[in-house]
Structures are given as structure tokens and as C-alpha cells.
Design a protein around this motif. Structure first.
Motif, PDB file in Angstrom:
ATOM      1  N   TRP A  73       7.771  68.813   5.549  1.00  8.35           N
ATOM      2  CA  TRP A  73       7.603  67.769   6.557  1.00  8.35           C
ATOM      3  C   TRP A  73       7.472  68.360   7.953  1.00  8.35           C
ATOM      4  O   TRP A  73       8.008  69.419   8.261  1.00  8.35           O
ATOM      5  N   GLU A  74       6.804  67.606   8.810  1.00  8.03           N
ATOM      6  CA  GLU A  74       6.845  67.835  10.253  1.00  8.03           C
ATOM      7  C   GLU A  74       7.835  66.802  10.788  1.00  8.03           C
ATOM      8  O   GLU A  74       7.755  65.630  10.424  1.00  8.03           O
ATOM      9  N   PHE A  75       8.756  67.244  11.642  1.00  6.79           N
ATOM     10  CA  PHE A  75       9.844  66.371  12.083  1.00  6.79           C
ATOM     11  C   PHE A  75      10.151  66.688  13.534  1.00  6.79           C
ATOM     12  O   PHE A  75      10.315  67.862  13.891  1.00  6.79           O
ATOM     13  N   LYS A  76      10.183  65.656  14.384  1.00  3.90           N
ATOM     14  CA  LYS A  76      10.429  65.874  15.811  1.00  3.90           C
ATOM     15  C   LYS A  76      10.985  64.607  16.457  1.00  3.90           C
ATOM     16  O   LYS A  76      10.768  63.505  15.959  1.00  3.90           O
ATOM     17  N   PRO A  77      11.684  64.760  17.592  1.00  7.27           N
ATOM     18  CA  PRO A  77      12.090  63.567  18.339  1.00  7.27           C
ATOM     19  C   PRO A  77      10.881  63.002  19.080  1.00  7.27           C
ATOM     20  O   PRO A  77      10.000  63.750  19.519  1.00  7.27           O
ATOM     21  N   VAL A  78      10.817  61.683  19.218  1.00  2.11           N
ATOM     22  CA  VAL A  78       9.724  61.062  19.970  1.00  2.11           C
ATOM     23  C   VAL A  78       9.877  61.405  21.450  1.00  2.11           C
ATOM     24  O   VAL A  78       8.907  61.747  22.121  1.00  2.11           O
ATOM     25  N   GLU A  79      11.099  61.337  21.964  1.00  2.00           N
ATOM     26  CA  GLU A  79      11.420  61.740  23.335  1.00  2.00           C
ATOM     27  C   GLU A  79      12.451  62.866  23.248  1.00  2.00           C
ATOM     28  O   GLU A  79      13.398  62.761  22.470  1.00  2.00           O
ATOM     29  N   PRO A  80      12.314  63.921  24.049  1.00  2.00           N
ATOM     30  CA  PRO A  80      13.254  65.038  23.938  1.00  2.00           C
ATOM     31  C   PRO A  80      14.658  64.744  24.452  1.00  2.00           C
ATOM     32  O   PRO A  80      15.619  65.395  24.044  1.00  2.00           O
ATOM     33  N   GLU A  81      14.802  63.751  25.326  1.00  2.00           N
ATOM     34  CA  GLU A  81      16.132  63.407  25.849  1.00  2.00           C
ATOM     35  C   GLU A  81      16.097  62.042  26.497  1.00  2.00           C
ATOM     36  O   GLU A  81      15.026  61.514  26.815  1.00  2.00           O
ATOM     37  N   MET A  82      17.286  61.464  26.702  1.00  2.00           N
ATOM     38  CA  MET A  82      17.422  60.221  27.456  1.00  2.00           C
ATOM     39  C   MET A  82      18.771  60.234  28.172  1.00  2.00           C
ATOM     40  O   MET A  82      19.717  60.873  27.703  1.00  2.00           O
ATOM     41  N   TYR A  97       6.558  63.345   9.322  1.00  2.00           N
ATOM     42  CA  TYR A  97       5.212  63.291   8.754  1.00  2.00           C
ATOM     43  C   TYR A  97       5.158  64.166   7.515  1.00  2.00           C
ATOM     44  O   TYR A  97       5.635  65.306   7.528  1.00  2.00           O
ATOM     45  N   ASN A  98       4.590  63.626   6.460  1.00  2.00           N
ATOM     46  CA  ASN A  98       4.413  64.367   5.213  1.00  2.00           C
ATOM     47  C   ASN A  98       2.938  64.768   5.099  1.00  2.00           C
ATOM     48  O   ASN A  98       2.099  63.949   4.717  1.00  2.00           O
ATOM     49  N   PRO A  99       2.601  66.021   5.426  1.00  2.00           N
ATOM     50  CA  PRO A  99       1.200  66.445   5.405  1.00  2.00           C
ATOM     51  C   PRO A  99       0.690  66.823   4.005  1.00  2.00           C
ATOM     52  O   PRO A  99      -0.461  67.207   3.867  1.00  2.00           O
TER      53      PRO A  99
END
Length: 194
Positions: A73-82, A97-99
């Protein structure tokens, strides 16, 4: 009937081995419970609802995403911080995301850093509470609802913290039985049509 020395020694060794096996079996649930209660190792808490008390002090929450070696999988935060006020409900999203051309199931492990903040970081809802299944080419955004407990400002180990990092790592797991059965039925139907 009296036991001789050898029989007594063997009986004691069997008893010790049985006790050690029982302790090994119980250690994982006991350790998980200990971490959840104390926040040890950055383990977060869970809550049914928000804190109900919002302080006039802000804290920045950073978001980190990882996958275990071999997890495609590809995996990431939508925003890096809040930045949120302490006690305020926060809502963040992670994207997976499953490529590949195969369905893949995953389960997320998580913690916060610094570890001492774990007992003051609570999740109300999280994708990490359940297993996730992504079909081939599927991309999803997964929410995590959280708050930082106002008690963080009264704890001598955490009262000066200005940021917390929430980190997830996705691990590949076996497909759930219902998903596998559905895929098997689909394969059999396609084979019968051909």
C-alpha cells in the motif's frame, strides 16, 4: 506414597514450566492493558465522546504514516499537521491506496510521541480500530477523530509540550473470511460463465 528425589524434581520442573507458559500466554494481553491504561510506549487512550472542556491553549498534532516492509500500500496523512486547542475535537484524514491487482487487508498499529503524551491523547473514532480491505486500485480516505485531554497541562511531564506526533504503521493481514468467500464465489461464477 512418598515421592523420591528424582520424581519430586521432575514434578517441580513441570510445575515451573507450566507456570512460565501461563505467564507468557498472559503477558501480551496484560502488557496491552497496561499500555492502554498508562499511555506507556505512546499508547493512546480511547473515548466515547470529546472531552467537554476546551482550554485557551493550542497544541500542534503532527501526522506520520508508515507501512511495514513488504506491504504494497501507499499510505500518507492528507495534512501533515494541525493545530487544535487542548480539549477541542480534532478530525484528521489519512489516505491509503492499493496499487496492486489483488485485494489486500491491513491493520494499523499506532502510537504517539513523545511517549509521555500517550495517556493524554484520546481517539474517539479511528480507522485503526478495525481491519481495512482495499480492492485493486482502490484509494480511500480514513478519518481519525481525537482530542488532547486538558489534564496534559497539569502533568509535570507534559505541561510544556507544544506538539505531539500521531504515528500509524499499516501491517498486511489475511483477508477477512467474508471477503475471501465473496472473492471465491465471484471466481467460481466467472469460471461457470466461461
Amino acid at each position: 506414597m512418598a515421592m523420591d528425589g528424582k520424581t519430586k524434581t521432575v514434578a517441580q520442573l513441570v510445575g515451573v514450566a507450566t507456570f512460565m507458559g501461563a505467564m507468557a500466554w498472559a503477558s501480551v494481553p496484560l502488557y496491552d492493558w497496561f499500555c492502554a491504561v498508562t499511555g506507556y510506549g505512546g499508547t493512546t487512550g480511547t473515548a466515547e465522546a470529546g472531552s467537554g472542556e476546551v482550554l485557551d491553549r493550542e497544541i500542534t498534532v503532527r501526522f506520520d504514516a508508515n507501512v511495514e516492509a513488504g506491504m504494497p500500500w501507499e499510505f500518507k496523512p492528507v495534512e501533515p499537521e494541525m493545530t487544535v486547542k487542548i480539549g477541542q475535537d480534532g478530525l484528521a484524514f489519512y489516505e491509503a491506496y492499493n496499487p496492486t491487482d489483488e485485494p489486500i487487508a491491513g491493520q494499523a498499529g499506532y502510537n504517539v510521541a513523545p511517549f509521555v503524551a500517550g495517556s493524554h491523547f484520546s481517539k474517539v473514532q479511528c480507522f485503526c480500530f478495525t481491519e481495512q480491505v482495499l480492492m485493486p486500485g482502490e484509494r480511500v480516505q480514513m478519518p481519525v477523530s481525537f482530542f488532547v485531554d486538558p489534564a496534559i497541562v497539569d502533568d509535570p511531564d507534559t505541561r510544556k509540550l507544544n506538539h505531539i506526533t500521531l504515528s500509524y504503521t499499516f501491517y498486511e493481514i489475511d483477508l477477512p473470511e467474508d471477503v475471501q468467500e465473496s472473492l471465491d464465489e465471484g471466481s467460481q461464477s466467472a469460471a461457470n460463465v466461461n
